[in-house]
Structure formats: structure tokens, C-alpha cells
Design an enzyme around this catalytic site. Structure first.
Site, short mmCIF file in Angstrom:
data_model
loop_
_atom_site.label_atom_id
_atom_site.label_comp_id
_atom_site.label_asym_id
_atom_site.label_seq_id
_atom_site.Cartn_x
_atom_site.Cartn_y
_atom_site.Cartn_z
N LYS A 251 81.76 -47.53 14.59
CA LYS A 251 81.77 -46.84 13.46
C LYS A 251 81.45 -47.88 12.41
CE LYS A 251 86.20 -46.25 14.47
NZ LYS A 251 86.42 -44.85 14.29
N LYS B 238 84.16 -37.19 19.49
CA LYS B 238 83.02 -37.56 20.80
C LYS B 238 83.54 -38.17 21.97
CE LYS B 238 79.93 -38.00 16.69
NZ LYS B 238 79.51 -39.05 15.68
C1 LIG Z 1 80.10 -39.96 15.00
C2 LIG Z 1 79.27 -40.92 14.15
C3 LIG Z 1 79.75 -41.58 13.04
C4 LIG Z 1 81.38 -41.31 12.66
O1 LIG Z 1 82.27 -42.19 13.20
P1 LIG Z 1 83.87 -42.22 12.95
O2 LIG Z 1 84.47 -43.08 14.17
O3 LIG Z 1 84.28 -41.13 12.63
O4 LIG Z 1 83.74 -43.10 11.55
C5 LIG Z 1 79.41 -42.84 12.50
N1 LIG Z 1 78.01 -43.23 12.94
C6 LIG Z 1 77.36 -42.59 14.11
C7 LIG Z 1 75.99 -42.89 14.36
C8 LIG Z 1 77.94 -41.51 14.36
O5 LIG Z 1 77.38 -40.75 15.62
#
Ligand SMILES: *Cc1c(COP(=O)(O)O)cnc(C)c1O
Length: 789
Positions: free
Chosen positions: A522, A634
Site C-alpha cells: 500500500k 483483495k
Molecule cells: C488496491 C491497491 C491499492 C490500495 O491499497 P490499500 O491497502 O487499500 O491502501 C493501492 N495500490 C494498488 C496498486 C492497488 O492495487
């Protein structure tokens, strides 16, 4: 359904036309272009068909400064359900689909969660047959490419070939004029198809490029003023040159304000122009348009739509009402530094006409609140034009000028109502609602994890989950079946192997497939607390190294994160993680038990490999700070257990999957608020065993920050604070011990592989709620009032 078959002949033909070569003579990159262009031709009839179908109907528009799309080819082939055919056709011609797909650059036109959410929404809306058009900016350079050099982040421009992207069609004839106080430019639209699963509905993502009125000044050039001759062109193009690599604070002020107005005005002008051409009455405008503002970046839509409607002859009051009924606003954050505010003088200079409308809006608001018998203080507290601070409060403009304000997870919406926006909630309670975020299972499961997807389809006896993720609930019936769990584990192992191959190639690190893959991916931010994760790893190091603690859990900690280039402290945390990695890599004893990997340039494509390979999902933000999170979803869908706080959508994840199937720890929302008043991080530093040791490692010479002062700054931020910030604002020290205990629990459960795997399996089985299909149904039915194809 597209009736023209996709065949080898179309590839050969497209190769001739575009490259004057045989298909097999092309490079992988050229093959990618040819296959993509052939797919584009294949879908045109259905794309037109969708447009015709929705011509007379109400449509929804998603205005967003970011669309983090990732790669298109593989996803489009899957949604068109021609992936296997194309793979075979390519194979027959001696080419590999996987290699052709890898030649595509990520469309990284977003920073993180907010931009990726926009991309997931487009996929879900098209799949469900809702008319949803995305509007945004076609940045020439997307989110920077990250290199890790000597443990530090180094940024490089992301030249993703915006102008040769085979998925976009330039629509020169539909351009609009955008006027700033000191500059006028064209907004030229580029349209990209958004193909729903099954290929029935094909919506559009329309992104604008800024261009000059005049490309080249002949007279200047002729008189030797070569720079002058292209000055107007460069200044225009600068507006859409680069995505601001900053997802938490406001930066590059003037250019950023210009970007926001640029795409918002272009989008609204587009709607007004088409509506006018259809010859309808502007008083009915809201009956045909629902415009969703993704955060406050497009909040200038409120005065801009009023301005455009007034130009069509409506008076202010009518224009305001129609605007309000057309627009809706999504709030994405409660971080104070991220709540957008514009300096009044600057705003007035760049957007004088728009500012004049905002003044009218403020007057209307003041009058309305006076009639509601609010006090002068209360009215000042709700002012859009904050005269004391001399700023415009864009969130307030967005709430007042729209009919709906939503948060992105239940806890977040509750916090908005009870604290952050309580002043507004008390006046307009009916406007507030929740829409918990979601993710598309097409990209994040079917595409990213075809092995598990096939297994799920086999177990359920149906692939209906592809468009109805709640079907996964049927998997719970298999949780007690050891054979099923064993196959689940085997697939997880295969995904860990695939990730390990890529990591070996990319980072040069060999991963132990039998270790726990514990992943935190993240954006790098203090509130997301990568630093707490790092401290825990270092604590494990000392426990093994000095206390001789033995453990039968080998752990692999994987990080992926970009830090905003100007965010010094976040960059210091990246360096700290890499210093810990270095320490462990050079210790023969400890490296038997621990490994740390920091993957370079975390993006959507890397994410597709990482999520399916996780055993443990790190979701450890300070409670109250992560509005929703979507990475958490995810991981869950791909069968990982969460170690996390009860923050954002984690709360709902645990509600669905059960606390017993996750590792929940730490301060809860009320406890955070209570502790904030009396918090003394030094008490924890002194009392929690092992904590002082790891915090001191920042300054006692254990590690080097190469003279940047970054580690000293981190140390002080935790223990001393500054006039502008309290020490340890994110409660790293307060939560450390609970976090460590949760990790010990992970290790305990890991000793029983079947039990651990069953927890993971049950997370997957209960992930149905977190499809963005569910979210989009809610937006469509409760906010937009649009119908399915
Ligand atoms: C899903 C995603 C995010 C968001 O991630 P969080 O853990 O919710 O902050 C950020 N970057 C990418 C590339 C993602 O696929």
C-alpha cells in the site's frame, strides 16, 4: 455480442497495416499493439451499440482525478471471453500470450486506493450493464517509477506512451475550450472502451489532454525566437503533463488547481453540449445526468455546472437546484491535511468567474442557515469561504452543492456523521449515506488467480460467482473437507512459487516457499504504520539473535510501497525497512527464520502477483484513519487471513469472515479517542519489553540513514513530537505489544497447517460482500437512479 470472429487473419492484416511486416517478425511490444488494435476493431460495433442503447436514458458520470487502470489487454480478453482463443491463435503463430501481455505498460494514472477504486467501479458498472462514463485526465506521465537504490527510493518519470496507447481513440472534434484567468487551452478527449464481462455493455472512459489554441508561432520562429515559438504549446501541455504523486497532501498549488478545473469543466461542457444538441429543456438536466465526484478533486463542479447552466439562460437559483440534484459527493478521508482547501486570492486569480459563483453559493448558504435559526458562530463554522483562514473549504462546497455525501465504509461514515462532518450532518442528515468500497473479482481473482478461480468454479459447480460474488458463500460447505483444504493449500503454494519466480527475476531475492508470506502492500504513510511492522521484525531479530528464541515459523515479510517524493518521513521508513533487511540478510543464524523483501515499483501488475500469494494480509492502520482500504479485500478474496486493527472495512471483513478467522488486535476507535488526550508514548517505550531496543535502533548506530537525518526525525516524531504534532500521533508504541501478540498467535496457528489453511479458505468464502458489483448496485439504485442495459 460481437459477431465478427477474432482470428489470425485480423492479426496478420493489422500487422501489415501498422508495421508493414509479417506478424511473426514483430517484437513482443509490437505484437501487443497489433493484438490490442485487432481487439479494438472487434469490439467497435458493440461499443456503438451500447452508446445507442443509452442515448435517451439517464446516465451516470464518474469524475475522478485518478484512474489506476493497470494493464488492459489481459483483462479485456477475459471480459470478452476470448482469452483461450487468442492464446491458441498466438501459439499457432509461434507467439506467447503471456509475453505479449507483459509488454504492456501499466496505465498508472492514479496514486493508490482512490484511483484503483475508480477503475474497479468502471469494470463493475460495465459488467452489470449500468451506463457509467469515467471522466478524468490523460496524464502524459503517470505515477512515478520507483527504484530502490542503496535502500532508498529514487523516482523516475513514468513514460507510459500515452500517445501511442492502442486502447484510446482521439476525438478531436469534441474538444472544449477551458479558460483560466491567465490562459486558455483546449481539452481534447481520448476515449477508451470499458468492456463489461461477457462483452455486452461497453462503456467509455474519457480522458482529456490539454492542448494550445495555436501549436506553433511561425512569426516567432522566423525571427529566431525558437523557445517563444513553442511556449504556448508547452504551457498548455504542462497542465496534463504529470499526475501529482501525492495522495495525502496538496502540492504544486496552481498547476493542481488548473488540473482540477480543467477536467471538471471539460467533462461538464461535454454533457451540456450533447444535451443542448439533443434539444432538451435544461430544467430537466438532472433527469438525464448523475455526476459522482470522487473526493473533492472535482468539487469545482458545483460552481462550474451552475455557471454553464446560467449561460444557457437559467437564473442562479434554478441553476443551483439542478446542479444539486445532479451531483453527488464521495468523501475518502478524514486526514486533516488531505481535506482540500484553496487560498482565496490564488483561486480568484486563476478562476475569477467561478469564484464569483462561489460567492453567490456562500450567500445562499448563509441565508438558508439563518432561516434554519443557526447562530452566527454556527454559520461561520459551516462557511465555504473561510474568511479567517482566507481559504475555500472544498469539502463544504461539495456537501452543500450536492444531494448526497457518502463515506466509503460503515465506520468511516459513522465517523463523518459523529465527528468530522458532524456540523453538516446536524443540518442535512438526509444527505449522508454509506457505500462500502469493493473490488472487481474479474481482475483481482479471475485474472490474478485463474488457478483458484477454476477450483472455486469446480467446487460450486458453476461460474456464476464471476458476476455474483455472494455465490462464494457456497464454499463454506467444503470447509470441513480435508481434501478440499489440501487442494486449496496446493494452489496457494503454486501462487507463492509464481511470485517467488518474479521476485527472483526482479529483485534478485530467493524466497522460501514454506515460510509464511506476510505481505504489506500500500502507499507508504505514517497512518498505515509500516514502521510498526518494521519494529516488530526487528524485535523478532533480537529475540532470535540475543535471547536465542527458537521458532518453527519461518516468516517472509514482503513490503511494496511508494512514498510521495516530498514526504521525507515516509522515505525514511523505506530506508529503515531496507536497513533491517540488510541486517537480517547478513546474519547466518537469523536468516534461517526471517526474510524481508521490499519489492521495487509496486503497481497494479505487481499487485496481481502479490495478493494471491499471501498467507497474511497486513492491515494495521491506526484505528479511525483508513477510510476503507481495498487492498484488505483483495487479500481476503484470494484466501489470506488479516492481521489488522478494527479500522475501515476491516470491521466489515471481520463481521463477514469471523474474528476467529483473523488476527485482530489493538486500540479500538473509542480507545484511540480516549487515549489521545493523555497519551505518553514514553511510558510504553520504557515499559513494554523490547520496545526501547527497537526504537533506539533508529539512533544508536545500529543503522545508517546515510546522513539524511531521517532516522533521528523518526525517533523524535515518536518520542518528542513538535509544536505542530504530538509525539507518536499514530500510536505505534501504544499498539506495539498487542501487534506482537497477534503475530505470536499467527505463528501458533501456523503450526497446524490445516487449521491455518481453513481460516484462509473461510476468508475467501466470505468475501462476497466486497465485490465492487455490490457497491455499484448501491450507487446506481440509491444515488444515481440509473437502469441496467
Ligand atoms: C488496491 C491497491 C491499492 C490500495 O491499497 P490499500 O491497502 O487499500 O491502501 C493501492 N495500490 C494498488 C496498486 C492497488 O492495487
Amino acid at each position: 455480442m460481437p459477431d465478427k470472429r477474432f482470428d489470425a487473419a485480423s492479426l496478420i492484416e493489422t500487422a501489415y497495416q501498422n508495421y508493414g511486416k509479417e506478424f511473426k517478425q514483430l517484437t513482443d511490444k509490437e505484437k501487443y499493439h497489433v493484438v490490442s488494435k485487432a481487439v479494438m476493431q472487434h469490439i467497435i460495433p458493440q461499443w456503438l451499440e451500447t452508446e445507442t442503447f443509452f442515448q435517451e436514458k439517464k446516465k451516470a458520470y464518474y469524475l475522478s482525478a485518478e484512474f489506476l487502470m493497470g494493464r488492459a489487454l489481459g483483462n479485456n480478453l477475459i471480459n470478452l471471453r476470448i482469452e483461450d482463443d487468442v492464446r491458441q491463435i498466438l501459439q499457432d503463430m509461434g507467439a506467447s500470450l503471456a509475453r505479449v501481455e507483459s509488454a504492456e505498460a501499466d496505465a498508472g494514472l492514479g496514486n493508490g486506493g482512490l484511483g484503483r477504486l475508480a477503475a474497479c467501479f468502471l469494470d463493475s458498472a460495465a459488467t452489470l450493464g449500468y451506463p457509467l462514463i469515467g471522466y478524468g485526465i490523460r496524464y502524459e506521465y503517470g505515477i512515478f517509477r520507483q527504484q530502490i537504490i542503496n535502500g532508498e527510493q529514487v523516482e523516475e518519470g513514468d513514460d507510459w506512451n500515452a500517445m501511442t496507447d492502442p486502447w484510446a481513440l482521439r476525438r478531436e472534434s469534441e474538444r472544449s475550450l477551458i479558460q483560466f484567468g491567465d490562459q486558455t487551452v483546449y481539452a481534447v478527449p481520448y476515449d477508451t472502451p470499458v468492456i463489461g464481462y461477457g462483452g455486452k455493455t461497453i462503456n467509455t472512459l474519457r480522458l482529456f489532454v490539454a492542448e494550445p489554441l495555436k501549436n506553433f508561432n511561425f512569426d516567432d520562429f522566423n525571427n529566431g525566437r525558437y523557445q517563444e515559438a513553442v511556449k504556448e504549446k508547452n504551457e498548455a501541455k504542462n497542465i496534463t503533463r504529470v499526475l501529482y504523486p501525492n495522495d495525502s497532501t496538496r502540492e504544486g498549488k496552481i498547476l493542481r488547481l488548473k488540473q482540477q478545473y480543467f477536467f471538471t469543466s471539460a467533462a461538464l461542457q461535454d454533457l451540456v453540449k450533447k444535451y443542448k444538441a439533443a434539444g432538451r429543456d435544461f430544467e430537466d438536466f438532472f433527469k438525464y445526468h448523475a455526476v459522482q465526484l470522487n473526493d473533492t478533486h472535482p468539487s469545482v463542479a458545483v460552481p462550474e455546472l451552475i455557471r454553464l447552466l446560467m449561460k444557457e439562460g437559467l437564473d442562479f437559483s434554478k441553476a443551483f437546484d439542478i446542479t444539486q440534484q445532479t451531483l453527488a459527493y464521495t468523501n475518502h478521508t478524514i486526514l486533516q491535511e488531505a481535506l482540500e482547501k484553496w487560498d482565496i486570492a490564488l483561486f480568484q486569480e486563476i478562476l475569477p468567474e467561478v469564484y464569483a459563483i462561489i460567492e453567490k453559493i456562500q450567500n445562499k448558504l448563509t441565508l438558508e442557515l439563518t432561516q434554519k435559526r443557526l447562530t452566527v458562530d454556527e454559520i461561520e463554522n459551516l462557511a465555504i469561504i473561510d474568511k479567517k483562514q482566507k481559504v475555500l473549504r472544498m469539502a463544504y462546497l461539495a456537501i452543500y452543492g450536492t444531494h448526497s455525501t457518502n463515506g466509503v465504509a460503515q465506520l468511516h461514515t459513522d465517523i463523518l456523521k459523529e465527528t468530522e462532518l458532524n456540523n453538516w450532518y446536524r443540518v442535512y442528515p438526509e444527505r449522508f449515506n454509506n457505500k462500502t468500497n469493493g473490488i472487481t473479482q474479474r481482475r483481482w481473482f479471475l485474472k490474478a488467480n485463474p488457478e483458484m478461480a477454476a477450483f472455486v468454479t469446480e467446487l460450486l459447480g458453476s461460474d456464476a460467482w464471476i458476476t455474483d460474488l455472494t455465490q462464494l458463500e457456497g464454499l463454506t460447505a467444503f470447509a470441513g473437507d480435508d481434501e478440499v483444504i489440501a487442494r486449496f493449500m496446493a494452489i496457494k503454494q503454486e501462487k507463492k512459487r509464481q511470485l517467488a519466480d518474479f521476485v527472483k527475476f526482479n529483485e534478485g531475492t530467493t524466497l522460501d516457499l514454506d515460510s509464511i508470506f506476510d505481505i504489506q502492500i500500500k502507499r507508504l504513510h505514517e497512518y498505515k504504520r509500516q514502521l510498526m511492522n518494521a519494529f516488530h521484525i526487528l524485535d523478532l531479530y533480537y529475540r532470535i539473535k540475543e535471547k536465542g528464541e527458537t521458532t518453527s515459523c519461518k516468516r517472509t515479510f514482503i513490503f511494496g510501497a511508494k512514498a510521495a517524493p516530498g514526504y521525507f518521513r515516509a522515505k525514511g521508513i523505506i530506508k529503515f525497512i531496507n536497513e533491517i533487511k540488510h541486517l537480517i540478510d547478513n546474519d547466518e543464524t537469523v536468516k534461517k527464520y526471517l526474510e524481508v523483501v521490499f519489492v521495487e515499483n509496486y503497481n497494479v501488475s505487481y499487485a496481481e502477483l502479490l495478493f494471491p500469494a499471501a498467507d497474511i494480509s497486513e492491515q494495521i492502520s491506526t484505528t479511525g484513519k483508513e477510510a476503507s482500504g481495498t487492498g484488505n479485500m483483495k487479500f481476503m478474496l484470494n484466501g489470506a487471513a488479516t492481521i489488522g486493527t478494527l479500522d475501515g472495512a476491516n470491521v466489515e471483513i471481520v463481521e463477514e469472515a469471523g474474528a476467529e478467522n483473523n488476527f485482530i488486535f489493538g486500540l479500538e476507535i473509542d480507545q484511540v479517542e480516549a487515549l489521545r488526550k493523555t497519551y505518553k508514548p514514553k511510558d510504553y517505550y520504557n515499559k513494554v519489553p523490547g520496545l526501547k531496543r527497537v526504537v533506539d535502533s533508529l539512533i544508536d548506530g545500529t543503522f545508517s540513514d546515510d546522513g539524511t537525518g531521517a532516522f533521528q526525525d523518526l525517533y523524535e516524531s515518536l518520542l518528542e513530537g513538535h509544536t505542530w504534532e504530538k509525539p507518536d500521533s499514530y500510536f505505534v508504541l501504544a499498539d506495539f505489544d498487542a501487534y506482537r501478540k497477534a503475530h505470536n498467535h499467527v505463528c501458533d496457528v501456523w503450526q497446524e497447517p490445516m487449521r491455518f489453511a481453513r481460516m484462509c479458505f473461510l476468508n475467501m468464502a466470505h468475501a462476497g460482500k466486497f465485490s465492487s458489483d455490490r457497491t455499484i448496485h448501491e450507487y446506481a439504485q440509491e444515488i444515481w437512479n440509473v437502469e441496467q442495459m
